[in-house]
Motif scaffolding. Sequence first.
Motif: not given
Length: 113
Positions: A34-37, A44-47, A89-96
Amino acid sequence: VQLQASGGGLVQAGGSLRLSCTASRRILSIKVMKWYRQAPGKQRELVAAITSSGTTTYADQVKGRFTISRDNAKNTVNLQMNSLKPEDTAVYYCNFITPQDYWGQGTQVTVSS
């Protein structure tokens, strides 16, 4: 295991960026990537998300503009972002999810108007 996200930066509205996230070592049976931002002052929201079989889901705000893909052999997930808007515009986070949760450190995406 650490997840390393890369590809963020500053881009003008209408431009593109490609984010990547790779695990520091092989992780078996990653069910979902997943990618969140998270934008300043917001939750934080799921992208986007992609399952091991390749099924994808997207937030309504990014449908038709973002594409998530994965390389299982390389334990990598990518996010191609086109037609970027200032509200992206945001910080994007990956999640496994294996189902154990692994998170990346975040990469900043800034879209100027």
